[in-house]
Enzyme design. Structure first.
Site, short mmCIF file in Angstrom:
data_model
loop_
_atom_site.label_atom_id
_atom_site.label_comp_id
_atom_site.label_asym_id
_atom_site.label_seq_id
_atom_site.Cartn_x
_atom_site.Cartn_y
_atom_site.Cartn_z
N GLU A 2 -4.31 -10.51 2.63
CA GLU A 2 -4.96 -9.17 2.39
C GLU A 2 -6.41 -9.26 2.23
O GLU A 2 -7.10 -9.12 1.37
CB GLU A 2 -4.13 -8.78 1.17
CG GLU A 2 -2.79 -8.46 1.24
CD GLU A 2 -2.25 -7.73 0.00
OE1 GLU A 2 -3.23 -7.28 -1.09
OE2 GLU A 2 -1.01 -7.43 -0.03
N GLU A 54 5.21 -9.78 2.14
CA GLU A 54 5.44 -9.14 0.58
C GLU A 54 6.03 -7.72 0.48
O GLU A 54 5.75 -6.93 1.24
CB GLU A 54 4.08 -9.25 0.01
CG GLU A 54 3.53 -10.51 -0.79
CD GLU A 54 2.23 -10.32 -1.30
OE1 GLU A 54 1.78 -9.18 -1.96
OE2 GLU A 54 1.35 -11.37 -1.15
#
Ligand code: FCB
Length: 461
Positions: A162, A366
């Site tokens: 991220e 995720e």
């Protein structure tokens, strides 16, 4: 009944700073998250990752939990300041990850190693952090070290987790480490993360098993507009959140509209000739983290501007050059993070990626939910809301697969309750509970449910 493909990879995920603890042991140096969490007022309840889940000392126990779950893979991250504090290899730190990898392989579990899950060595931040180009080169040196140490055994590598959060929450809104609020520096960080990714893939490929898979994990935002009039707001947010990374990494160029939108903030002169080509290394799979969709509206300039983007209000906005965009509250139900539960965004996001990059497989690296789970008097943790969340999102993945998307696997966030960044231990994402005082591990109902899904490759009716 929903059935997943035969070779679909099932896993769980964690990150070093969120679970390891042992923050100053065996030669580990400080990271920006140690500095952040030790600064009064920045983390809920003053929580820190000093001990976290004490995973560093409970490695065998946690490996046995993974074994009990029957997962085929485990996604963990390597703490850069544990293995290369001050730019020098730290053998005890390297040994820890060797033990982790060997422990996984002995149990038949594939290690999926993320190099950077936000814990930049503090000395590199002191030298300017990600807005400084040198950081990208230090990252490649660190990737080389890890490739040489684990490259004979790790066949799946993720460079960054991220980078959206690293750049915009770290350097624009300041709600994450290193808590800076400098929009121009945040865009330089975007670029040096993209560059660092490309350099790290090159460095890894030079030393690891040639069959190893290379990847990056992005928290792509599935952006919707309130009405058709909001198309430009959608475009702008999509450029800043998604195409700022997809462009250089997968297409070898920054989107022109992003450069134009942000012209008042920076001239992007930190992008040098050849950088975009370096960022664009062949990848084997794209990692996607998904929690909820994003809803935007063109702001009318008069009413109070909505900022419900799910990322905590900081001293400044993470949404550089989006001052005329509103982030709208979305209908419930919600998780404990206040994030709305809407799995349709995941199907749509996977299909968009399939349309835009048809030859690039994806992997959900995720997905999961925080809820305030309670231990019942009989010792059981009946977290049916989490089971429901996981069920919905796995159905959404299956739907994308049946519509043609090439999705290779799914990792639950998270294996266990852990340090949820600025929220500290107040938000619990684990399928395994970690007692905040004793750190005892207890399987929640969702862990039992997930074990059955993994074992059968099917969702229960
Ligand atoms: C993601 C992070 C992960 C975790 C989840 C809830 O943004 O990658 O570490 O905090 O959110």
């Amino acid at each position: 009944m929903t059935t997943f493909p035969e070779n679909f990879l099932w896993g769980t995920a964690t990150a070093a700073y969120q679970v390891e603890g042992a923050w100053n042991e065996d030669g580990r140096g400080p990271s920006i998250w140690d500095t952040f969490s030790h600064t009064p007022g920045l983390v809920t309840n003053g929580d820190t990752g000093d001990v976290a889940c004490d995973h560093y000392h409970r490695l065998e126990e946690d490996l046995d939990i993974l074994s009990g779950l029957g997962v085929g893979a485990y996604r963990f991250s390597i703490s850069w300041p544990r293995v290369r504090p001050g730019g020098r290899p730290n053998q005890p730190g390297l040994d820890f990850y060797s033990r982790l990898v060997d422990g996984l392989l002995t149990r038949g579990i594939a290690p999926v190693a993320t190099l950077y899950h936000w814990d930049l060595p503090q000395e590199l931040e002191d030298a300017g952090g990600w807005p400084n180009r040198d950081t990208a080169h230090h990252f490649a040196e660190y990737a080389d070290l890890m490739g040489r140490t684990l490259g004979d055994r790790v066949r799946a590598w993720i460079t960054l987790n991220e980078p959206w959060c690293s750049a915009y929450l770290g350097y624009a809104s300041g709600v994450h480490a290193p808590a800076r609020t400098e929009p121009a520096a945040a865009l330089a960080a975007v670029h040096h993360l993209n560059l660092g990714h490309g350099l790290a893939v090159q460095a890894l490929r030079a030393v690891v098993d040639p069959a190893a898979q290379m990847s990056v994990t992005l928290n792509l935002h599935h952006v919707r507009g309130v009405s058709e009039r909001d198309a430009d707001a959608v475009r702008r947010v999509d450029a800043l959140a998604n195409r700022a990374f997809l462009g250089p990494m997968l297409e070898g160029a920054y989107p022109r509209d992003l450069i134009a939108d942000t012209a008042a903030v920076t001239d992007w002169s930190f992008v040098r000739d050849g950088d975009e080509a370096t960022a664009c290394q062949p990848l084997d799979v794209l990692g996607v983290n998904y929690y909820n969709p994003t809803l935007v509206r063109q702001w009318d300039g008069a009413s109070e501007r909505a900022t419900a983007d799910g990322h905590q209000d900081g001293a400044a906005s993470p949404w550089i050059a989006c001052d005329d965009v509103e982030f709208m509250p979305q209908p419930g139900p919600y998780t404990e993070m206040g994030w709305n539960i809407d799995e349709t965004g995941l199907t749509e996001l996977l299909l968009r990626l399939h349309r835009d990059y048809p030859s690039m497989p994806t992997m959900i690296t995720e997905n999961g939910a925080a809820f305030a789970d309670a231990v019942d008097p009989d010792g059981r943790i009946r977290d049916e809301q989490r089971v429901d969340y996981l069920h919905r999102h796995l159905s959404a993945v299956a739907e994308a697969i049946s519509a043609g998307a090439d999705v290779r696997g799914y990792f639950v966030w998270s294996l266990m309750d852990n340090f949820e960044w600025a929220h500290g231990y107040a938000k619990r994402f684990g399928i395994v509970r970690v007692d905040p005082d004793t750190r005892e591990r207890t399987w929640k109902d969702s862990a039992h449910w997930y074990r059955d899904v993994v074992a059968t490759g099917k969702l229960p009716a």
